[in-house]
Scaffold this motif. Structure first.
Motif, PDB file in Angstrom:
ATOM      1  N   UNK A   5       0.428  -4.010  -2.627  1.00 45.85           N
ATOM      2  CA  UNK A   5       1.287  -3.053  -1.921  1.00 45.85           C
ATOM      3  C   UNK A   5       2.179  -3.755  -0.906  1.00 45.85           C
ATOM      4  N   UNK A   6       1.622  -4.745  -0.211  1.00 42.89           N
ATOM      5  CA  UNK A   6       2.379  -5.455   0.824  1.00 42.89           C
ATOM      6  C   UNK A   6       3.313  -6.497   0.215  1.00 42.89           C
ATOM      7  N   UNK A   7       2.793  -7.319  -0.700  1.00 45.42           N
ATOM      8  CA  UNK A   7       3.553  -8.452  -1.230  1.00 45.42           C
ATOM      9  C   UNK A   7       4.554  -8.060  -2.320  1.00 45.42           C
ATOM     10  N   UNK A   8       4.156  -7.113  -3.177  1.00 41.96           N
ATOM     11  CA  UNK A   8       5.003  -6.753  -4.321  1.00 41.96           C
ATOM     12  C   UNK A   8       5.869  -5.529  -4.029  1.00 41.96           C
ATOM     13  N   UNK A   9       5.264  -4.497  -3.430  1.00 45.44           N
ATOM     14  CA  UNK A   9       5.993  -3.243  -3.216  1.00 45.44           C
ATOM     15  C   UNK A   9       6.525  -3.106  -1.787  1.00 45.44           C
ATOM     16  N   UNK A  10       6.223  -4.088  -0.942  1.00 46.74           N
ATOM     17  CA  UNK A  10       6.764  -4.152   0.425  1.00 46.74           C
ATOM     18  C   UNK A  10       6.466  -2.871   1.219  1.00 46.74           C
ATOM     19  N   UNK A  54       4.180  -0.619   4.116  1.00 49.53           N
ATOM     20  CA  UNK A  54       3.608  -0.832   5.446  1.00 49.53           C
ATOM     21  C   UNK A  54       2.100  -1.033   5.342  1.00 49.53           C
ATOM     22  N   UNK A  55       1.509  -1.488   6.432  1.00 41.07           N
ATOM     23  CA  UNK A  55       0.053  -1.713   6.450  1.00 41.07           C
ATOM     24  C   UNK A  55      -0.701  -0.418   6.152  1.00 41.07           C
ATOM     25  N   UNK A  56      -0.262   0.672   6.769  1.00 35.71           N
ATOM     26  CA  UNK A  56      -0.952   1.949   6.571  1.00 35.71           C
ATOM     27  C   UNK A  56      -0.863   2.402   5.120  1.00 35.71           C
ATOM     28  N   UNK A  57       0.330   2.298   4.540  1.00 33.37           N
ATOM     29  CA  UNK A  57       0.483   2.698   3.144  1.00 33.37           C
ATOM     30  C   UNK A  57      -0.297   1.772   2.216  1.00 33.37           C
ATOM     31  N   UNK A  58      -0.389   0.496   2.583  1.00 36.62           N
ATOM     32  CA  UNK A  58      -1.186  -0.443   1.792  1.00 36.62           C
ATOM     33  C   UNK A  58      -2.658  -0.045   1.792  1.00 36.62           C
ATOM     34  N   UNK A  59      -3.146   0.423   2.932  1.00 32.47           N
ATOM     35  CA  UNK A  59      -4.534   0.890   3.012  1.00 32.47           C
ATOM     36  C   UNK A  59      -4.734   2.105   2.100  1.00 32.47           C
ATOM     37  N   UNK A  60      -3.745   2.992   2.070  1.00 32.38           N
ATOM     38  CA  UNK A  60      -3.824   4.161   1.181  1.00 32.38           C
ATOM     39  C   UNK A  60      -3.890   3.708  -0.281  1.00 32.38           C
ATOM     40  N   UNK A  61      -3.098   2.710  -0.641  1.00 28.81           N
ATOM     41  CA  UNK A  61      -3.151   2.160  -2.005  1.00 28.81           C
ATOM     42  C   UNK A  61      -4.544   1.606  -2.291  1.00 28.81           C
ATOM     43  N   UNK A  62      -5.084   0.842  -1.340  1.00 27.39           N
ATOM     44  CA  UNK A  62      -6.403   0.261  -1.528  1.00 27.39           C
ATOM     45  C   UNK A  62      -7.481   1.318  -1.643  1.00 27.39           C
ATOM     46  N   UNK A  63      -7.415   2.315  -0.775  1.00 34.10           N
ATOM     47  CA  UNK A  63      -8.393   3.398  -0.795  1.00 34.10           C
ATOM     48  C   UNK A  63      -8.308   4.170  -2.111  1.00 34.10           C
ATOM     49  N   UNK A  64      -7.089   4.374  -2.598  1.00 35.21           N
ATOM     50  CA  UNK A  64      -6.907   5.074  -3.878  1.00 35.21           C
ATOM     51  C   UNK A  64      -7.562   4.304  -5.020  1.00 35.21           C
ATOM     52  N   UNK A  65      -7.458   2.979  -4.994  1.00 38.30           N
ATOM     53  CA  UNK A  65      -8.022   2.153  -6.059  1.00 38.30           C
ATOM     54  C   UNK A  65      -9.542   2.042  -5.965  1.00 38.30           C
ATOM     55  N   UNK A  66     -10.085   2.155  -4.753  1.00 38.03           N
ATOM     56  CA  UNK A  66     -11.520   1.955  -4.573  1.00 38.03           C
ATOM     57  C   UNK A  66     -12.342   3.217  -4.469  1.00 38.03           C
ATOM     58  N   UNK A  67     -11.695   4.355  -4.198  1.00 40.69           N
ATOM     59  CA  UNK A  67     -12.389   5.631  -3.988  1.00 40.69           C
ATOM     60  C   UNK A  67     -12.419   6.433  -5.277  1.00 40.69           C
TER      61      UNK A  67
END
Length: 312
Positions: A88-93, A95-108
């Protein structure tokens, strides 16, 4: 081969068929959004907690915890959480908060509305204890991790910690688990009319959860960045269960517990990811799309994992 595929279809198709009925009912306005909210509240607030209470109070709990089970699942969960954040941060640029949402979506994982009906259908009563014990730990661990990652850069405030504690302490699913565990320790089991009442309500948990999921999919739909959505879905449906499967082969645990861990990991993105995104106002469209896309693709990917596990 044909017989195995037919057996898997008997596990997967009825479950997703009920989800489809909920979706069509919402699409044709046979069931309104108001009813959708009410049904979701019933499932989350009463039916599933009673099912969990009944199962835990009547089941035989393991004398020793198979720690390999916990290590296998959460290693996979946090691996995809981290991968999704980095992308989310490196490829889709983002924010940190949105990156956490991406991570949570993938892990939850979608544990309540799809995981409970499908895993119980696949493994029956033998899979109930590992399933509900994992549900007890899954949401608190993932939610605390996501909250700390979002709030941590600004310093996790006492008010946020209190709100998080209150959310977890009063969570109906967790209350069902606490009550079931206490009843088991005290040797208390419902009988007579109370048992019949609990049996009727718990029997409604699975079909109502599936209908509710179908209604929710109609509401959330598909929007936002489809590339990010597709990557999150791939991490959730393929990478997460693959990592867990590998670890279950290396770590000691009962075979049914291993199967439950893999199937739990193979569940689509959970609606809690969308709720977290709404709370922080970041990644709302992507998380909603991930729920919808991963659920639609889950019909095929879950059948694949059932085949790999030899369930059917």
């Amino acid at each position: 081969m044909g017989a195995i595929l037919a057996d898997i279809a008997l596990v997967v198709l009825p479950v997703f068929g009920v989800v489809a009925m909920g979706f069509v009912s919402a699409k044709t306005r046979l069931i309104s959004d108001k009813a959708s909210d009410g049904l979701a509240e019933y499932v989350f607030g009463l039916a599933v907690p009673i099912l969990i209470f009944k199962t835990l109070s009547e089941s035989r709990l393991p004398e020793a915890q198979p720690w390999g089970y916990w290590i296998a699942y959460f290693t996979g969960a946090f691996a995809v959480f981290g991968i999704a954040m980095v992308l989310a941060i490196k490829v889709f640029h983002r924010s940190r908060t949105e990156a956490v949402v991406h991570g949570f979506s993938a892990g939850q994982a979608n544990t309540v509305f799809l995981g409970v009906p499908l895993i119980l259908k696949a493994y029956g009563e033998e899979g109930a204890v590992p399933l509900f014990l994992l549900i007890a730990i899954h949401l608190p661990v993932m939610l605390v991790a996501a909250t700390v990652l979002v709030e941590g850069s600004a310093g996790l405030s006492l008010a946020t910690a209190r709100k998080l504690f209150r959310t977890l302490a009063l969570n109906p699913i967790l209350l069902g688990i606490y009550a079931g565990g206490i009843a088991k320790l005290l040797g208390v089991q419902a009988a007579g009319v109370p048992k019949q009442i609990l049996d009727l309500i718990s029997a409604s948990a699975s079909p109502c959860a599936l209908i509710s999921l179908g209604l929710a999919l109609n509401r959330y739909g598909m929007s936002g960045d489809l590339k990010a959505t597709a990557i999150i879905s791939a991490l959730k449906l393929i990478v997460h269960p693959a990592l867990v499967l590998l670890l279950t082969l290396l770590l000691p645990m009962p075979p049914v517990w291993a199967g439950v861990a893999v199937l739990f990991a193979a569940m689509p993105c959970g609606i809690n990811a969308y709720l977290l995104a709404q709370r922080y106002g970041a990644g709302v469209q992507t998380s909603a799309s991930a729920v919808s896309l991963s659920t639609a693709l889950g019909l095929v990917t879950i059948a694949f994992w059932l085949y790999i596990l030899g369930v059917g």
